[in-house]
Design a protein around this motif. Structure first.
Motif: not given
Length: 233
Positions: A124-143
């Motif tokens: 659960s902890i891994a999935l939450l941080y994975w989702l948060l890291a992915r969303e941060v990169q989406y908002l920054r435009g790197t992904l």
């Protein structure tokens, strides 16, 4: 305990926007004293540029300016408000906003953005941080949202070093285990068989065969008179 996953997703989006609002990613501290969150914290910092503090929290990190590890972050992210209580207390003294993964029994004092989720399981902890890291990169435009993220969530999972060592030893034992049958061992040395000694010391492929065998096998020799007379077509 029942957790509304829709609310969890909404809070992840809010936390991602708060992280992106900070221009310098190194001004973000992500901490986890819980062992299950140490690897996820390090991976999150790798992909987002945040400053990871995995393991024991050094008291005075945010308040004692004399220490060499003194930091002045603009945002603090913790895995568990209960185990990371010292970090939350110092963030409150320094007036630093806090994002925390909160379970149903977690205290909410000094927490500004609480993400309701299971913060005790390593998956659960891994999935939450994975989702948060992915969303941060989406908002920054790197992904790009259309292409997705090639990083698997498995890389955020915590792995027990002793378990990995036992697994490697078991695999090594399987490779080095003796074969069931001696005849199937192609690498084993042969018995007393030797091609050089098979025909004796005087054996030679160039030597003429024995007299009887040579006469019987010599096709260029003339046939016997009796046989020739009987088979004279």
């Amino acid at each position: 305990h029942i957790i509304h996953l829709g609310k969890t997703w909404e809070k992840i989006m809010v936390a991602a926007r708060a992280i992106v609002a900070i221009e310098n990613p190194s001004d973000i501290i992500i901490a986890s004293q819980r062992p299950y969150g140490s690897r996820a914290v390090l991976k999150f910092s790798q992909y987002t540029g945040a400053n990871a503090l995995a393991g024991r929290w050094m008291p005075g990190t945010l308040t004692n300016q004399i220490t060499t590890k003194y930091l002045e972050p603009r945002l603090l992210i913790v895995t568990d408000p209960r185990t990371d209580a010292q970090a939350l207390k110092e963030a409150c003294y320094a007036n630093i906003p806090v994002i925390a993964l909160c379970d149903t029994d977690s205290p909410l004092e000094n927490v500004d953005i609480a993400i309701p989720a299971n913060n005790k399981g390593k998956e659960s902890i891994a999935l939450l941080y994975w989702l948060l890291a992915r969303e941060v990169q989406y908002l920054r435009g790197t992904l790009n949202r259309a292409n997705g993220w090639e990083v698997m969530v498995d890389s955020f999972f915590w792995r027990d070093p002793e378990e990995l060592q036992d697994r490697e030893e078991a695999e090594a034992a399987e490779y080095t285990a003796p074969k069931a049958a001696a005849g199937d061992d192609w690498q084993a040395p042969a018995g007393n068989e030797s091609w050089a000694d098979a025909g004796g010391a005087d054996a030679s492929w160039d030597a003429p065969a024995a007299g009887g065998a040579a006469a019987a096998d010599d096709w260029s020799a003339p046939a016997a008179e009796g046989a020739a007379a009987g088979q004279n077509w």
